[in-house]
Design a protein around this motif. Sequence first.
Motif, mmCIF file in Angstrom:
data_model
loop_
_atom_site.group_PDB
_atom_site.id
_atom_site.type_symbol
_atom_site.label_atom_id
_atom_site.label_comp_id
_atom_site.label_asym_id
_atom_site.label_seq_id
_atom_site.Cartn_x
_atom_site.Cartn_y
_atom_site.Cartn_z
ATOM 1 N N HIS A 83 0.783 -1.227 0.000
ATOM 2 C CA HIS A 83 0.000 0.000 0.000
ATOM 3 C C HIS A 83 0.818 1.281 0.000
ATOM 4 C CE1 HIS A 83 -2.788 -3.075 1.587
ATOM 5 N NE2 HIS A 83 -3.718 -2.363 0.996
ATOM 6 N N LEU A 84 2.111 1.179 0.355
ATOM 7 C CA LEU A 84 2.940 2.384 0.440
ATOM 8 C C LEU A 84 3.942 2.412 -0.705
ATOM 9 C CD1 LEU A 84 3.792 4.900 2.127
ATOM 10 C CD2 LEU A 84 5.434 3.409 3.298
ATOM 11 N N PRO A 85 3.857 3.413 -1.585
ATOM 12 C CA PRO A 85 4.806 3.498 -2.716
ATOM 13 C C PRO A 85 6.174 3.989 -2.252
ATOM 14 C CG PRO A 85 3.324 5.378 -2.749
ATOM 15 C CD PRO A 85 2.853 4.506 -1.620
ATOM 16 N N ALA A 86 6.920 3.120 -1.563
ATOM 17 C CA ALA A 86 8.241 3.470 -1.033
ATOM 18 C C ALA A 86 9.267 2.490 -1.570
ATOM 19 C CB ALA A 86 8.214 3.428 0.496
ATOM 20 N N PRO A 87 10.526 2.891 -1.643
ATOM 21 C CA PRO A 87 11.579 1.970 -2.091
ATOM 22 C C PRO A 87 11.667 0.755 -1.171
ATOM 23 C CG PRO A 87 12.379 4.246 -2.010
ATOM 24 C CD PRO A 87 11.052 4.242 -1.341
ATOM 25 N N LEU A 88 11.997 -0.394 -1.733
ATOM 26 C CA LEU A 88 12.147 -1.598 -0.920
ATOM 27 C C LEU A 88 13.261 -1.445 0.106
ATOM 28 C CD1 LEU A 88 11.752 -4.513 -3.500
ATOM 29 C CD2 LEU A 88 10.123 -3.796 -1.744
ATOM 30 N N THR A 89 14.248 -0.643 -0.223
ATOM 31 C CA THR A 89 15.382 -0.457 0.675
ATOM 32 C C THR A 89 14.944 0.131 2.011
ATOM 33 O OG1 THR A 89 16.735 -0.033 -1.286
ATOM 34 C CG2 THR A 89 17.713 0.512 0.823
ATOM 35 N N VAL A 90 13.852 0.859 2.032
ATOM 36 C CA VAL A 90 13.346 1.446 3.281
ATOM 37 C C VAL A 90 13.110 0.363 4.326
ATOM 38 C CG1 VAL A 90 11.310 2.545 4.333
ATOM 39 C CG2 VAL A 90 12.372 3.537 2.300
ATOM 40 N N TYR A 91 12.540 -0.758 3.906
ATOM 41 C CA TYR A 91 12.200 -1.808 4.856
ATOM 42 C C TYR A 91 13.448 -2.540 5.341
ATOM 43 C CZ TYR A 91 7.920 -0.653 2.441
ATOM 44 O OH TYR A 91 6.877 0.045 1.875
ATOM 45 N N ALA A 92 14.443 -2.644 4.492
ATOM 46 C CA ALA A 92 15.709 -3.242 4.918
ATOM 47 C C ALA A 92 16.418 -2.335 5.927
ATOM 48 C CB ALA A 92 16.610 -3.486 3.712
ATOM 49 N N LEU A 93 16.415 -1.029 5.644
ATOM 50 C CA LEU A 93 17.049 -0.085 6.560
ATOM 51 C C LEU A 93 16.291 0.015 7.875
ATOM 52 C CD1 LEU A 93 18.035 2.754 4.067
ATOM 53 C CD2 LEU A 93 19.533 1.084 5.170
ATOM 54 N N ARG A 94 14.998 -0.203 7.828
ATOM 55 C CA ARG A 94 14.201 -0.242 9.067
ATOM 56 C C ARG A 94 14.721 -1.346 9.977
ATOM 57 N NH1 ARG A 94 7.643 -1.484 9.297
ATOM 58 N NH2 ARG A 94 7.409 -1.342 11.580
ATOM 59 N N THR A 95 14.993 -2.507 9.397
ATOM 60 C CA THR A 95 15.499 -3.635 10.177
ATOM 61 C C THR A 95 16.891 -3.355 10.724
ATOM 62 O OG1 THR A 95 14.201 -5.188 8.862
ATOM 63 C CG2 THR A 95 16.059 -6.089 10.096
ATOM 64 N N VAL A 96 17.780 -2.835 9.886
ATOM 65 C CA VAL A 96 19.145 -2.546 10.327
ATOM 66 C C VAL A 96 19.146 -1.470 11.409
ATOM 67 C CG1 VAL A 96 21.415 -1.707 9.600
ATOM 68 C CG2 VAL A 96 20.112 -3.229 8.104
ATOM 69 N N TRP A 97 18.296 -0.456 11.257
ATOM 70 C CA TRP A 97 18.223 0.614 12.254
ATOM 71 C C TRP A 97 17.699 0.080 13.584
ATOM 72 C CZ3 TRP A 97 20.093 4.721 14.070
ATOM 73 C CH2 TRP A 97 19.374 5.597 14.873
ATOM 74 N N ARG A 98 16.714 -0.833 13.520
ATOM 75 C CA ARG A 98 16.188 -1.440 14.747
ATOM 76 C C ARG A 98 17.272 -2.238 15.464
ATOM 77 N NH1 ARG A 98 12.209 -3.817 12.647
ATOM 78 N NH2 ARG A 98 13.018 -5.940 12.429
ATOM 79 N N GLN A 99 18.060 -2.976 14.715
ATOM 80 C CA GLN A 99 19.156 -3.733 15.314
ATOM 81 C C GLN A 99 20.229 -2.814 15.883
ATOM 82 O OE1 GLN A 99 19.004 -6.987 15.851
ATOM 83 N NE2 GLN A 99 16.985 -6.919 14.856
ATOM 84 N N THR A 100 20.426 -1.673 15.230
ATOM 85 C CA THR A 100 21.396 -0.701 15.739
ATOM 86 C C THR A 100 20.951 -0.125 17.074
ATOM 87 O OG1 THR A 100 22.052 -0.108 13.478
ATOM 88 C CG2 THR A 100 22.603 1.458 15.220
ATOM 89 N N LEU A 101 19.669 0.165 17.202
ATOM 90 C CA LEU A 101 19.139 0.673 18.462
ATOM 91 C C LEU A 101 19.288 -0.361 19.580
ATOM 92 C CD1 LEU A 101 15.848 2.423 17.221
ATOM 93 C CD2 LEU A 101 17.996 3.512 17.910
ATOM 94 N N MET A 102 19.050 -1.620 19.246
ATOM 95 C CA MET A 102 19.211 -2.669 20.246
ATOM 96 C C MET A 102 20.674 -2.830 20.636
ATOM 97 S SD MET A 102 16.460 -5.484 18.817
ATOM 98 C CE MET A 102 16.661 -6.553 20.241
ATOM 99 N N LEU A 103 21.578 -2.710 19.663
ATOM 100 C CA LEU A 103 23.003 -2.764 19.976
ATOM 101 C C LEU A 103 23.404 -1.608 20.884
ATOM 102 C CD1 LEU A 103 25.956 -3.715 17.752
ATOM 103 C CD2 LEU A 103 25.989 -1.433 18.755
ATOM 104 N N ALA A 104 22.838 -0.424 20.629
ATOM 105 C CA ALA A 104 23.150 0.741 21.471
ATOM 106 C C ALA A 104 22.714 0.501 22.912
ATOM 107 C CB ALA A 104 22.473 1.982 20.904
ATOM 108 N N HIS A 105 21.549 -0.114 23.096
ATOM 109 C CA HIS A 105 21.101 -0.447 24.447
ATOM 110 C C HIS A 105 22.038 -1.456 25.102
ATOM 111 C CE1 HIS A 105 17.227 1.407 23.270
ATOM 112 N NE2 HIS A 105 17.087 1.600 24.566
#
Length: 303
Positions: free
Chosen positions: A120-142
Amino acid sequence: MQVTSAIDIPGTPVVHSGRSWARAAKDIRDGIAARELWGHLGWQDIKQRYRRSVIGPLWITMSMGVTAAGLGFLYSQLFGIEVTTFLPYLTVGFVVWGFIIGCLSEGSDTFMANEGLIKHLPAPLTVYALRTVWRQTLMLAHNLLVYVVVLALFFTSLTTAGYTLSPGGAPQPGLNWSVLMAIPAFALLALNGGWVTLLFGIISTRYRDIPQVINALTQLLFYITPIVWPVDILTTKLGPGDWKHLVLELNPLYHFIQILRAPLIGTTQSWHHWAVVGAITVVGWGFALLAMRNYRSRVSYWV
């Protein structure tokens, strides 16, 4: 044919059309540029996971701290190693391992988990991959908060030149200004997290057994990677040049962990680890671009 009818007809998949290198590269560039979108989505993932929790994301830190402390004291006694140097070694190993395995396991599910947004969202596929990497980065920071506590407790031991990780092991230089090498090391780690998420995410949308295979191999990979045991043990027990060392060197996870762990705990940094990680980065992104070129337009249908 480019389909943009998801805006006009609800429920119609958004097709990221075009099989060309230029469009694959454009998808990646546009995805990186949409940092507000994937940054917000990543933050929301962490908040949603600990919704209505009293201490929220600090549970990530507490879980890591309890695990590292328990296994650190246990394995230090089993191996006859000083806990003052082994606990930091194990803690950083756990932190880096969590990031790598998070990118592998959650990365393989990244497009399936974002099925609704992709359709439903006309966004690049890379957005969803970066969402995952960013989430893992936040967990690593914690999780790095545990490292800070451990560093404060055992700072004297880690800064002592010549300390060893195991009896009879190689003397280590100790913690010094080379700790700054952790910054490019993590940048390289996150860069690899990007291609891992894209490549395995695309493959997994087509072959749904891939995430199960990765989860099945995770435990085996954990025990054959030097996280809860120092590499020096192989040298002291088996001697240099044994074939088991070759098996260790062929384990790519060992090199990824070592480039970040070595500067954080003041152990010897070998540039061959950086060379191996650099080569994997180039080859990995080559495969990711190939997958994006050939199958990017099919992901919205596969999910």
